[in-house]
Design a protein around this motif. Sequence first.
Motif, PDB file in Angstrom:
ATOM      1  N   ASP A   1      -2.570   4.877   5.649  1.00 23.36           N
ATOM      2  CA  ASP A   1      -4.007   4.792   5.425  1.00 23.36           C
ATOM      3  C   ASP A   1      -4.348   5.643   4.204  1.00 23.36           C
ATOM      4  OD1 ASP A   1      -6.746   4.826   5.443  1.00 23.36           O
ATOM      5  OD2 ASP A   1      -6.919   5.428   7.542  1.00 23.36           O
ATOM      6  N   LEU A   2      -4.730   5.006   3.140  1.00 23.48           N
ATOM      7  CA  LEU A   2      -5.014   5.715   1.894  1.00 23.48           C
ATOM      8  C   LEU A   2      -6.262   6.574   1.968  1.00 23.48           C
ATOM      9  CD1 LEU A   2      -4.191   2.900  -0.669  1.00 23.48           C
ATOM     10  CD2 LEU A   2      -2.841   4.940  -0.163  1.00 23.48           C
ATOM     11  N   THR A   3      -7.037   6.450   3.025  1.00 24.23           N
ATOM     12  CA  THR A   3      -8.230   7.283   3.165  1.00 24.23           C
ATOM     13  C   THR A   3      -7.960   8.548   3.971  1.00 24.23           C
ATOM     14  OG1 THR A   3      -8.998   6.092   5.121  1.00 24.23           O
ATOM     15  CG2 THR A   3      -9.732   5.274   2.976  1.00 24.23           C
ATOM     16  N   HIS A   4      -6.767   8.677   4.534  1.00 21.69           N
ATOM     17  CA  HIS A   4      -6.377   9.872   5.313  1.00 21.69           C
ATOM     18  C   HIS A   4      -4.904  10.170   5.064  1.00 21.69           C
ATOM     19  CE1 HIS A   4      -9.930   8.357   7.514  1.00 21.69           C
ATOM     20  NE2 HIS A   4     -10.191   9.648   7.609  1.00 21.69           N
ATOM     21  N   LEU A   5      -4.604  10.738   3.904  1.00 23.01           N
ATOM     22  CA  LEU A   5      -3.225  11.031   3.543  1.00 23.01           C
ATOM     23  C   LEU A   5      -2.773  12.343   4.192  1.00 23.01           C
ATOM     24  CD1 LEU A   5      -3.483  10.065  -0.215  1.00 23.01           C
ATOM     25  CD2 LEU A   5      -2.451   8.725   1.620  1.00 23.01           C
ATOM     26  N   ASP A   6      -1.525  12.386   4.571  1.00 24.36           N
ATOM     27  CA  ASP A   6      -0.981  13.544   5.282  1.00 24.36           C
ATOM     28  C   ASP A   6      -0.390  14.565   4.305  1.00 24.36           C
ATOM     29  OD1 ASP A   6      -0.289  15.092   7.466  1.00 24.36           O
ATOM     30  OD2 ASP A   6       1.636  14.081   7.757  1.00 24.36           O
ATOM     31  N   PHE A   7      -1.241  15.056   3.401  1.00 23.96           N
ATOM     32  CA  PHE A   7      -0.838  16.064   2.430  1.00 23.96           C
ATOM     33  C   PHE A   7      -1.899  17.149   2.388  1.00 23.96           C
ATOM     34  CE2 PHE A   7       0.986  12.069   0.770  1.00 23.96           C
ATOM     35  CZ  PHE A   7       2.333  12.415   0.812  1.00 23.96           C
ATOM     36  N   HIS A  22      -6.972  -4.004  -6.726  1.00 25.40           N
ATOM     37  CA  HIS A  22      -7.386  -5.369  -6.399  1.00 25.40           C
ATOM     38  C   HIS A  22      -6.843  -5.819  -5.044  1.00 25.40           C
ATOM     39  CE1 HIS A  22      -3.418  -6.270  -8.059  1.00 25.40           C
ATOM     40  NE2 HIS A  22      -3.482  -7.383  -7.367  1.00 25.40           N
ATOM     41  N   GLU A  23      -5.907  -5.068  -4.469  1.00 25.37           N
ATOM     42  CA  GLU A  23      -5.348  -5.395  -3.155  1.00 25.37           C
ATOM     43  C   GLU A  23      -6.157  -4.783  -2.011  1.00 25.37           C
ATOM     44  OE1 GLU A  23      -2.922  -7.415  -2.714  1.00 25.37           O
ATOM     45  OE2 GLU A  23      -1.870  -7.477  -4.627  1.00 25.37           O
ATOM     46  N   ARG A  28     -13.527   0.169   0.818  1.00 24.23           N
ATOM     47  CA  ARG A  28     -12.658   1.310   1.150  1.00 24.23           C
ATOM     48  C   ARG A  28     -12.255   2.128  -0.082  1.00 24.23           C
ATOM     49  NH1 ARG A  28      -9.033   0.775   5.886  1.00 24.23           N
ATOM     50  NH2 ARG A  28      -9.040   3.011   5.537  1.00 24.23           N
ATOM     51  N   ILE A  29     -12.486   1.590  -1.272  1.00 23.03           N
ATOM     52  CA  ILE A  29     -12.050   2.283  -2.493  1.00 23.03           C
ATOM     53  C   ILE A  29     -12.716   3.651  -2.673  1.00 23.03           C
ATOM     54  CG2 ILE A  29     -12.036   2.153  -5.020  1.00 23.03           C
ATOM     55  CD1 ILE A  29     -11.367  -0.832  -4.703  1.00 23.03           C
ATOM     56  N   PRO A  30     -14.030   3.814  -2.465  1.00 20.47           N
ATOM     57  CA  PRO A  30     -14.615   5.154  -2.622  1.00 20.47           C
ATOM     58  C   PRO A  30     -13.966   6.202  -1.705  1.00 20.47           C
ATOM     59  CG  PRO A  30     -16.346   3.512  -2.619  1.00 20.47           C
ATOM     60  CD  PRO A  30     -15.071   2.803  -2.221  1.00 20.47           C
ATOM     61  N   LEU A  36      -7.785  10.939  -2.659  1.00 20.72           N
ATOM     62  CA  LEU A  36      -6.927  11.276  -3.794  1.00 20.72           C
ATOM     63  C   LEU A  36      -7.419  12.538  -4.493  1.00 20.72           C
ATOM     64  CD1 LEU A  36      -6.154   7.792  -5.342  1.00 20.72           C
ATOM     65  CD2 LEU A  36      -4.513   9.384  -4.346  1.00 20.72           C
ATOM     66  N   HIS A  37      -8.710  12.638  -4.676  1.00 23.51           N
ATOM     67  CA  HIS A  37      -9.278  13.834  -5.306  1.00 23.51           C
ATOM     68  C   HIS A  37      -8.950  15.078  -4.479  1.00 23.51           C
ATOM     69  CE1 HIS A  37     -12.493  16.678  -6.457  1.00 23.51           C
ATOM     70  NE2 HIS A  37     -12.214  16.196  -7.659  1.00 23.51           N
ATOM     71  N   ARG A  38      -8.986  14.964  -3.167  1.00 26.33           N
ATOM     72  CA  ARG A  38      -8.697  16.088  -2.279  1.00 26.33           C
ATOM     73  C   ARG A  38      -7.255  16.578  -2.436  1.00 26.33           C
ATOM     74  NH1 ARG A  38      -5.984  17.158   2.079  1.00 26.33           N
ATOM     75  NH2 ARG A  38      -5.358  15.005   2.479  1.00 26.33           N
ATOM     76  N   ILE A  39      -6.309  15.675  -2.540  1.00 26.99           N
ATOM     77  CA  ILE A  39      -4.897  16.077  -2.559  1.00 26.99           C
ATOM     78  C   ILE A  39      -4.385  16.420  -3.958  1.00 26.99           C
ATOM     79  CG2 ILE A  39      -4.384  14.770  -0.473  1.00 26.99           C
ATOM     80  CD1 ILE A  39      -2.881  12.763  -2.350  1.00 26.99           C
ATOM     81  N   MET A  40      -5.199  16.135  -4.979  1.00 31.84           N
ATOM     82  CA  MET A  40      -4.761  16.414  -6.345  1.00 31.84           C
ATOM     83  C   MET A  40      -5.219  17.798  -6.791  1.00 31.84           C
ATOM     84  SD  MET A  40      -5.371  12.659  -7.973  1.00 31.84           S
ATOM     85  CE  MET A  40      -4.735  13.089  -9.578  1.00 31.84           C
ATOM     86  N   LYS A  41      -4.347  18.472  -7.546  1.00 31.82           N
ATOM     87  CA  LYS A  41      -4.662  19.784  -8.089  1.00 31.82           C
ATOM     88  C   LYS A  41      -5.758  19.655  -9.142  1.00 31.82           C
ATOM     89  CE  LYS A  41       0.049  21.516  -7.560  1.00 31.82           C
ATOM     90  NZ  LYS A  41       1.251  21.977  -8.287  1.00 31.82           N
TER      91      LYS A  41
END
Length: 75
Positions: A1-7, A22-23, A28-30, A36-41
């Motif tokens: 689930d790309l909205t809840h990554l385990d990192f 596009h897939e 769900r994109i926002p 992604l913003h959360r897990i990125m430095k």
Amino acid sequence: DLTHLDFEDNSFDLAFHMFMFHELPTERIPAMLRELHRIMKPGAMFCGPEIRLTPNHHFLNVVQRNQAICTNEVY
């Protein structure tokens, strides 16, 4: 689930995708981008190519539509 990554927060310097957006369901994109913003430095890079139609660029549109037909894409 790309909205809840385990990192953990601020774990990555780079996130890369290859023709992914596009897939995904548009709604769900926002949430995915927030995750992604959360897990990125801070200062990390997010990059990757994406498929899209380009107004008035007939050659690219033929290439994109051909790819869609060949892979049974629904976008």
